[in-house]
Write an enzyme that holds these catalytic residues in place. Structure first.
Site, PDB file in Angstrom:
ATOM      1  N   LYS A 173      33.083 -88.053  62.066  1.00  0.00           N
ATOM      2  CA  LYS A 173      32.750 -86.648  62.393  1.00  0.00           C
ATOM      3  C   LYS A 173      33.478 -86.313  63.693  1.00  0.00           C
ATOM      4  CE  LYS A 173      30.480 -83.292  64.410  1.00  0.00           C
ATOM      5  NZ  LYS A 173      31.551 -82.561  65.084  1.00  0.00           N
ATOM      6  N   GLU A 248      29.341 -94.157  74.417  1.00  0.00           N
ATOM      7  CA  GLU A 248      30.210 -93.999  75.597  1.00  0.00           C
ATOM      8  C   GLU A 248      30.064 -92.565  76.078  1.00  0.00           C
ATOM      9  OE1 GLU A 248      31.535 -96.084  77.388  1.00  0.00           O
ATOM     10  OE2 GLU A 248      31.433 -97.834  76.085  1.00  0.00           O
ATOM     11  N   CYS A 282      36.986 -88.732  80.619  1.00  0.00           N
ATOM     12  CA  CYS A 282      35.715 -89.337  81.042  1.00  0.00           C
ATOM     13  C   CYS A 282      35.935 -90.227  82.256  1.00  0.00           C
ATOM     14  CB  CYS A 282      35.100 -90.122  79.901  1.00  0.00           C
ATOM     15  SG  CYS A 282      36.233 -91.305  79.207  1.00  0.00           S
ATOM     16  N   GLU A 383      28.381 -84.515  86.390  1.00  0.00           N
ATOM     17  CA  GLU A 383      29.704 -84.472  85.761  1.00  0.00           C
ATOM     18  C   GLU A 383      30.083 -83.019  85.476  1.00  0.00           C
ATOM     19  OE1 GLU A 383      30.278 -85.611  81.591  1.00  0.00           O
ATOM     20  OE2 GLU A 383      31.940 -86.870  82.251  1.00  0.00           O
TER      21      GLU A 383
HETATM   22  P1  NAP Z   1      29.529 -83.661  73.098  1.00  0.00           P
HETATM   23  O1  NAP Z   1      29.187 -82.237  73.169  1.00  0.00           O
HETATM   24  O2  NAP Z   1      28.434 -84.649  73.292  1.00  0.00           O
HETATM   25  O3  NAP Z   1      30.189 -83.870  71.658  1.00  0.00           O
HETATM   26  C1  NAP Z   1      30.678 -85.119  71.241  1.00  0.00           C
HETATM   27  C2  NAP Z   1      30.569 -85.200  69.731  1.00  0.00           C
HETATM   28  O4  NAP Z   1      29.186 -85.193  69.371  1.00  0.00           O
HETATM   29  C3  NAP Z   1      31.191 -84.003  69.008  1.00  0.00           C
HETATM   30  O5  NAP Z   1      31.749 -84.433  67.794  1.00  0.00           O
HETATM   31  C4  NAP Z   1      29.984 -83.123  68.752  1.00  0.00           C
HETATM   32  O6  NAP Z   1      30.148 -82.226  67.687  1.00  0.00           O
HETATM   33  C5  NAP Z   1      28.954 -84.167  68.420  1.00  0.00           C
HETATM   34  N1  NAP Z   1      27.570 -83.709  68.509  1.00  0.00           N
HETATM   35  C6  NAP Z   1      27.065 -82.601  69.125  1.00  0.00           C
HETATM   36  N2  NAP Z   1      25.723 -82.546  68.924  1.00  0.00           N
HETATM   37  C7  NAP Z   1      25.386 -83.627  68.184  1.00  0.00           C
HETATM   38  C8  NAP Z   1      24.175 -84.133  67.650  1.00  0.00           C
HETATM   39  N3  NAP Z   1      22.992 -83.525  67.845  1.00  0.00           N
HETATM   40  N4  NAP Z   1      24.216 -85.272  66.931  1.00  0.00           N
HETATM   41  C9  NAP Z   1      25.374 -85.911  66.718  1.00  0.00           C
HETATM   42  N5  NAP Z   1      26.558 -85.475  67.179  1.00  0.00           N
HETATM   43  C10 NAP Z   1      26.560 -84.353  67.909  1.00  0.00           C
HETATM   44  O7  NAP Z   1      30.695 -84.055  74.097  1.00  0.00           O
HETATM   45  P2  NAP Z   1      32.115 -83.324  74.267  1.00  0.00           P
HETATM   46  O8  NAP Z   1      31.879 -82.032  74.966  1.00  0.00           O
HETATM   47  O9  NAP Z   1      32.843 -83.311  72.973  1.00  0.00           O
HETATM   48  O10 NAP Z   1      32.891 -84.341  75.220  1.00  0.00           O
HETATM   49  C11 NAP Z   1      32.753 -84.331  76.603  1.00  0.00           C
HETATM   50  C12 NAP Z   1      31.843 -85.462  77.042  1.00  0.00           C
HETATM   51  O11 NAP Z   1      32.311 -86.684  76.482  1.00  0.00           O
HETATM   52  C13 NAP Z   1      31.871 -85.679  78.541  1.00  0.00           C
HETATM   53  O12 NAP Z   1      30.569 -85.925  78.991  1.00  0.00           O
HETATM   54  C14 NAP Z   1      32.727 -86.929  78.701  1.00  0.00           C
HETATM   55  O13 NAP Z   1      32.476 -87.679  79.848  1.00  0.00           O
HETATM   56  C15 NAP Z   1      32.370 -87.684  77.471  1.00  0.00           C
HETATM   57  N6  NAP Z   1      33.401 -88.660  77.132  1.00  0.00           N
HETATM   58  C16 NAP Z   1      33.126 -89.962  77.359  1.00  0.00           C
HETATM   59  C17 NAP Z   1      34.080 -90.923  77.080  1.00  0.00           C
HETATM   60  C18 NAP Z   1      33.790 -92.368  77.308  1.00  0.00           C
HETATM   61  O14 NAP Z   1      34.489 -93.200  76.757  1.00  0.00           O
HETATM   62  N7  NAP Z   1      32.785 -92.713  78.086  1.00  0.00           N
HETATM   63  C19 NAP Z   1      35.319 -90.541  76.563  1.00  0.00           C
HETATM   64  C20 NAP Z   1      35.561 -89.195  76.343  1.00  0.00           C
HETATM   65  C21 NAP Z   1      34.584 -88.260  76.626  1.00  0.00           C
HETATM   66  P3  NAP Z   1      30.597 -80.699  67.977  1.00  0.00           P
HETATM   67  O15 NAP Z   1      31.941 -80.787  68.560  1.00  0.00           O
HETATM   68  O16 NAP Z   1      30.571 -80.079  66.636  1.00  0.00           O
HETATM   69  O17 NAP Z   1      29.587 -80.132  68.920  1.00  0.00           O
END
Ligand code: NAP
Length: 481
Positions: A173, A248, A282, A383
């Site tokens: 997904k 992560e 991240c 963050e």
């Molecule tokens: P996000 O909003 O949490 O979304 C990540 C993924 O989860 C997307 O595919 C999103 O789908 C999905 N998602 C949203 N709600 C969900 C739910 N209730 N159940 C299951 N999946 C769900 O994060 P983002 O805005 O894409 O990314 C930014 C964040 O990622 C930052 O906090 C960053 O630090 C973190 N990040 C961490 C790493 C690491 O390795 N530690 C690497 C990269 C990014 P939708 O797009 O459809 O909402």
């Protein structure tokens, strides 16, 4: 020209339905593609197809599965230029950064393809006569892979490649803001002849599809990269079913700059870590913790270097920083800049939305540096995920290390110094999963474990030899002969 529609991929079929738009964040007039909005029913069908495909796929010799991955890598390699340009158009990062990421995704597939011929286990002598005992690794089963938008190719690759080579089948997904790069990987899996049902792709709202994935009966494990908020929810729900889980999540990564550092290199590393990829890594540096003795000089140098950065459409040569991914992230950046202004005074540079020539159609913000940020301030603790740097004073190394560790996160950290004793103190005492020295806090490779500590991560690490832990279970065998 009307935009192409990219369908979901379930059981080897391209499945249609209502669509949502993927727009270019540097030029919101451009629709990069239309993606089918998957439903809970699609997720269920994908998980069931993955369950049906599992026995044959996991029954293949692992080197044979690896051969499929080599083919995927070759297909991606042939489309290298196209994939990089598409990534810039869907995510906004500059073309050189996108090329680096596509190259990394290809390398990840090749690395894990080779792992098919290794797949190590344990062999150890028994205390008993003529007992042979060993432990082998077996696939976990059907795995769910949920990925964010900021590394739209590398993160799907570093989850899907080990999942497949170790014999699992998968439902991927992708993030709604950048689903095309992951789609291209799935297309390459299809072209490589990976059997139906082994790889499935369902795009659409995470809020709708996430619960369906967690509830899908065949699912045994879920690997997630994204925000702490969603990760925490997933953790709670997945543990109700005792799913294996890997999370992560976010960071508030420090770069400690000591007075004995190579000064120009340290300036370059902080600017690179804080602002490249628009701060949307991240592992990006969001706190520069600078030793008192060089603080003023270092701050001035950071500002001078930042003035030279060019913000714009990442497809244009010479651009250093692209746009925020979407309106919501732009608003988050601007909200934190407003909070930072109240807490620490106006940014010493940047912090405004860029308008006018070439900027009006995109989500551009000038990279911002706040000075004299204190530990308790919001911009030192939360963050932001944008081009916003908090510069903080430290009395000495010990004080800098204390400040660096004084947050709930523990993803990455960087130290700028020429003192080898300080390096080892930092390696032992810095509370983060990824440490760099005299490099930016961001910029990892795939051959070693990846992941954080404290609130940033949960479960086994990703990548390199560590991937085996999450994507396999261990089976121990005692054999009398
Ligand atoms: P996000 O909003 O949490 O979304 C990540 C993924 O989860 C997307 O595919 C999103 O789908 C999905 N998602 C949203 N709600 C969900 C739910 N209730 N159940 C299951 N999946 C769900 O994060 P983002 O805005 O894409 O990314 C930014 C964040 O990622 C930052 O906090 C960053 O630090 C973190 N990040 C961490 C790493 C690491 O390795 N530690 C690497 C990269 C990014 P939708 O797009 O459809 O909402």
């Amino acid at each position: 020209m009307s935009a192409q529609t990219f369908r979901n991929y379930i059981n080897g079929e391209w499945a249609g339905g209502d669509t949502f738009e993927n727009r270019n964040p540097a030029d919101t007039g451009e629709v990069v593609g239309l993606f089918v909005r998957g439903s809970a029913q699609d997720v269920k069908a994908a998980a069931e197809a993955a369950e049906v495909a599992l026995p044959a796929w996991s029954g293949l010799p692992a080197p044979a599965r690896g051969n499929f991955l080599f083919k995927v890598a070759d297909i991606l390699d042939r489309k290298f230029e196209q994939l990089a340009a598409e990534m810039t158009r869907e995510e906004g990062k500059t073309l050189p950064e996108a090329k680096g990421e596509v190259r990394r995704a290809i390398n990840i597939f090749r690395y894990f393809a080779g792992e098919g011929a290794r797949m190590p286990g344990f062999l150890t002598p028994s205390e008993r006569d003529r007992v042979h005992m060993f432990a082998i690794r077996r696939p976990v089963g059907v795995v769910g892979l949920i990925t964010p938008w900021n590394f739209p190719s590398a993160i799907p690759a570093w989850k899907l490649a080990p999942a497949l080579v170790y014999g699992n089948t998968a439902v991927l997904k992708p993030a709604s803001a950048a689903p095309l790069s992951a789609w291209r990987i799935v297309e390459a899996c299809h072209e490589a002849g990976i059997p139906n049902g082994v790889v499935n792709y369902v795009a659409g709202s995470g809020g709708d599809l996430g619960p369906a994935l967690i509830e899908a009966a065949p699912l045994r494990a879920v690997s997630f990269t994204g925000s702490c908020e969603v990760g925490t929810w997933l953790h709670r729900e997945a543990s109700k079913r005792r799913l294996k889980i890997q999370l992560e999540m976010g960071g508030k990564n420090p770069t400690i700059v000591l007075a004995d550092a190579d000064f120009p290199l340290a300036v370059e590393n902080v600017v690179n870590g804080a602002f490249f990829s628009t701060g949307q890594k991240c592992t990006a540096t969001s706190r520069a913790i600078v030793e008192e003795r060089i603080y003023d000089k270092f701050l001035d140098a950071l500002i001078e270097r930042t003035k030279k950065l060019r913000v714009g459409n990442g497809l244009e040569p010479g651009v250093d920083i692209g746009p925020a991914i979407d309106q919501a992230q732009l608003e988050t950046d601007l909200k934190y800049i407003e909070i930072g202004t109240k807490e620490a005074g106006p940014p010493r540079i940047g912090g405004n939305r860029l308008t006018g020539d070439g900027y009006d159609k995109g989500y551009f913000v000038a990279p911002a540096i706040f000075a004299d940020v204190a530990e308790h301030m919001t911009i030192a603790r939360e963050e932001i995920f944008g081009p916003v740097l908090a510069v903080m004073r430290a009395r000495d190394f010990e004080d800098a290390l204390r400040i660096a560790n004084n947050i709930p996160f523990g993803l990455s950290a960087s130290l700028q110094t020429t003192n080898v004793s300080r390096v080892f103190e930092y390696v032992h005492r810095m509370q983060a999963g990824l440490l760099t020295v005299n490099l930016p806090s961001a910029g990892v490779e795939y051959q070693l474990p990846f992941g954080g500590t404290k609130d940033s991560s949960f479960g086994p690490k990703e990548q390199g030899p560590a991937a085996l832990e999450f994507y396999t279970d261990c089976k121990t065998v005692y054999l009398k002969y």
